[in-house]
Design a protein around this motif. Structure first.
Motif, PDB file in Angstrom:
ATOM      1  N   TYR A 111      40.159  39.130  44.221  1.00  0.00           N
ATOM      2  CA  TYR A 111      40.299  37.900  43.442  1.00  0.00           C
ATOM      3  C   TYR A 111      41.685  37.284  43.669  1.00  0.00           C
ATOM      4  N   ASP A 117      33.219  42.125  36.704  1.00  0.00           N
ATOM      5  CA  ASP A 117      33.760  40.969  37.439  1.00  0.00           C
ATOM      6  C   ASP A 117      33.953  39.748  36.543  1.00  0.00           C
ATOM      7  N   TYR A 118      33.864  39.955  35.241  1.00  0.00           N
ATOM      8  CA  TYR A 118      34.051  38.871  34.271  1.00  0.00           C
ATOM      9  C   TYR A 118      33.095  37.721  34.530  1.00  0.00           C
ATOM     10  N   GLY A 119      31.934  38.040  35.057  1.00  0.00           N
ATOM     11  CA  GLY A 119      31.010  37.015  35.508  1.00  0.00           C
ATOM     12  C   GLY A 119      29.936  36.666  34.509  1.00  0.00           C
ATOM     13  N   GLN A 172      36.926  32.384  34.280  1.00  0.00           N
ATOM     14  CA  GLN A 172      36.193  32.453  35.547  1.00  0.00           C
ATOM     15  C   GLN A 172      35.316  31.216  35.733  1.00  0.00           C
ATOM     16  N   TRP A 232      35.908  28.339  38.760  1.00  0.00           N
ATOM     17  CA  TRP A 232      34.866  28.001  39.727  1.00  0.00           C
ATOM     18  C   TRP A 232      34.363  26.577  39.519  1.00  0.00           C
ATOM     19  N   ARG A 269      28.995  30.931  36.021  1.00  0.00           N
ATOM     20  CA  ARG A 269      30.033  31.176  37.029  1.00  0.00           C
ATOM     21  C   ARG A 269      29.394  31.444  38.390  1.00  0.00           C
TER      22      ARG A 269
END
Length: 181
Positions: free
Chosen positions: A7, A121-123, A166, A170, A127
């Motif tokens: 990242y 992945d904090y997704g 995040q 993006w 995102r």
């Protein structure tokens, strides 16, 4: 954190591409670290597979695609845990000049939608949708599928106050790359 180094490397490479001054020595060491981690990782868990896809993508973004390792991960395409990890693998192949594998991985990414938040992945689904559309556009492949990818992007309900860091990052990159407001 396996996901954090790629990242940071991606952020530095994108910043450098945009004209920011990035310490070359630090970036070179980070890329070396990613390169070594690719060889040291078995990719047996969802977290390891997602991190491996991101490592490969960060190296490809830096102009150092590792297509052999990407082909090994491609054998586990259906086991990549997120839409973004599949899109990152696809973008790796696209940047490495392997359009056939890139298209297969992007096709897989476009069908792997709708996930829940994953702390690794904090997704989130928004995102991943933003990132997938961005990476697909940057690849210059399958532009006939780009409209489909853009149709599932977050809409008016998507505001900075309700979006994660995040998602916000993006969204800004997607707006730039996709030419949207």
């Amino acid at each position: 954190q396996q996901w954090l180094t790629p990242y940071a490397v991606e952020a530095l490479i994108r910043a450098r591409t945009a004209g920011a001054t990035v310490p070359e020595g630090a970036l070179r060491e980070a890329l070396r670290f990613l390169d070594e981690a690719i060889e040291d990782t078995a990719a047996n868990t969802p977290e390891e597979r997602a991190a491996q896809a991101y490592r490969l993508y960060a190296l490809a973004l830096a102009g150092q695609p590792r297509l052999g390792a990407a082909r090994r991960l491609m054998e586990q395409l259906n086991e990549l845990p997120t839409q973004l990890s599949r899109a990152q693998l696809a973008a790796t192949f696209a940047r490495g000049g392997d359009a056939q594998r890139a298209q297969l991985a992007f096709s897989s990414a476009l069908t792997a939608t709708g996930r829940r938040f994953w702390g690794f992945d904090y997704g989130s689904a928004p995102r991943d949708a933003l990132a997938t559309a961005t990476l697909l556009r940057e690849s210059n492949l399958m532009q006939d599928r780009l409209n489909q990818a853009m149709q599932v992007l977050p809409g008016a309900e998507f505001t900075p106050a309700r979006a994660s860091t995040q998602e916000q990052a993006w969204a800004v990159l997607a707006a730039q790359v996709l030419g949207q407001g």
